[in-house]
Design a protein around this motif. Sequence first.
Motif, PDB file in Angstrom:
ATOM      1  N   CYS A   1      -7.816  -1.000  -0.823  1.00 56.77           N
ATOM      2  CA  CYS A   1      -7.911  -0.290   0.460  1.00 56.77           C
ATOM      3  C   CYS A   1      -8.691   1.007   0.325  1.00 56.77           C
ATOM      4  O   CYS A   1      -8.940   1.694   1.311  1.00 56.77           O
ATOM      5  CB  CYS A   1      -6.519  -0.009   1.007  1.00 56.77           C
TER       6      CYS A   1
ATOM      7  N   HIS B   1       0.825  -1.212   0.000  1.00 57.96           N
ATOM      8  CA  HIS B   1       0.000   0.000   0.000  1.00 57.96           C
ATOM      9  C   HIS B   1       0.859   1.262   0.000  1.00 57.96           C
ATOM     10  O   HIS B   1       0.385   2.342   0.347  1.00 57.96           O
ATOM     11  CB  HIS B   1      -0.993  -0.028   1.168  1.00 57.96           C
TER      12      HIS B   1
ATOM     13  N   CYS C   1      -7.134   1.171  -5.362  1.00 56.71           N
ATOM     14  CA  CYS C   1      -6.650  -0.011  -4.640  1.00 56.71           C
ATOM     15  C   CYS C   1      -7.791  -0.613  -3.821  1.00 56.71           C
ATOM     16  O   CYS C   1      -8.777   0.052  -3.528  1.00 56.71           O
ATOM     17  CB  CYS C   1      -5.502   0.398  -3.718  1.00 56.71           C
TER      18      CYS C   1
ATOM     19  N   CYS D   1      -1.789   2.681  -5.003  1.00 57.06           N
ATOM     20  CA  CYS D   1      -0.958   1.795  -4.180  1.00 57.06           C
ATOM     21  C   CYS D   1      -0.226   0.819  -5.113  1.00 57.06           C
ATOM     22  O   CYS D   1      -0.744   0.449  -6.167  1.00 57.06           O
ATOM     23  CB  CYS D   1      -1.809   0.979  -3.220  1.00 57.06           C
TER      24      CYS D   1
HETATM   25 ZN   LIG Z   1      -3.891   0.262  -1.003  1.00 56.21          ZN
END
Ligand SMILES: [Zn+2]
Length: 396
Positions: free
Chosen positions: A257, A245, A255, A262
């Motif tokens: 997340c 990340h 991403c 990332c």
């Molecule tokens: Zn990420």
Amino acid sequence: MKEFLIEDSTKYHTLKKVYRLIYEHGPLSKADLQTMTNIKHTTLVRIIDELLIQQFIFESGLGNSSGGRPPVLYEIVQNRGYIIGIDISRTHTTIALLGLKLSIIEKYTFPMTHVHTPEIVIENIIDTIKLFMQRHNVTEEDLIGIGVGSVGPLDRKLGLILDPDSFPCIGWNHVPIVSSLEKVFPVKVLLENGANTAAFAEYLHSSAIGQDILYCINGVGLRCGMLVNGQVVQNKTGVASAFGHMIVDIDGRECICGRKGCLLSYTSLDSMKTQIYEQIAAGGKSLISTEQTLTFELLIQAAKAGDEIVENVILNSAHYYGIGIANMINFMQLDQVLLNGPLIYEYPPYYEKIVQTAQKYMFNTYENAVLFNKGALKEDAVPIGAAALLLNTFFT
Ligand SMILES: [Zn+2]
């Protein structure tokens, strides 16, 4: 042997110190040990006698004479103890029986599927260890300990695998892996992140320069372990995926997340799949069909057959991977970068592009100081390193 390793009294400190030197540097003569330890000659003779009586070491031959009688050399007795090394990843679990010198005697790997709950995996592990012990005549007294290298996050103190993402089966939440094994086997069980154990294994295995090592496994996700001064760097949560990340393009791809750009959004198998599908949807021609489940094997096959879309996506992934590694080198002043993963071993242009890009973005100062390599132990690195870290706890 187990008692000897666990014993912590002052008397045993010296005994263990001599044993460890013979373990790490043997065959050694009394004179070698004298120079290395500065222990009084009479004490050293007594210690060696004791180690010989206990059959922890043996006389392995004669060294070169410097005029008088050639000196007797000592080595450790390998089959005085055994260690279990375990690798728990998103794709597979491996259980390995290792000798004291960390060579694998026997190993067993099974894939992680949607039916592999923690209970089933732990049961499989226990059954396999029992089978190995039976097959190789390893008694409970001979079994020194169990090292587990797992996907994080972990609670090392409580011995739990917390809540790793992307496991194919549900239920992987606060899994008491350490106590489950300790209940069955009366030995010490160590839990560490698999990327770290792999880094440690490669460090012990390699004679190359440096003690500051970055080790990355590019499998389904991206896991990375690190050694500084030859010691595993333990982050708080035992997560190895943080490196994935790292932002390598602030306006980049989305991403998992929720952030943008990332490293993982270019390097994971899923992200490569998305990129390939996007290009197919836009009218690009590819050997990959959106109907089939995309595996590394298919990806590599297509790239080798000259599929331009696949080649470009793989090399683009390598480009960002190289940038991420350059950032780590510039920040940590690493000596070595070791890479592991199917694309690394099976598709040379991927590895080459990563190294080229990393070198391009590294500070000039490190240009010739950093060694890039493919992990030599491949898939065995995690279980070997887990066993090595376990053994290490008895010496430190
Ligand atoms: Zn990420």
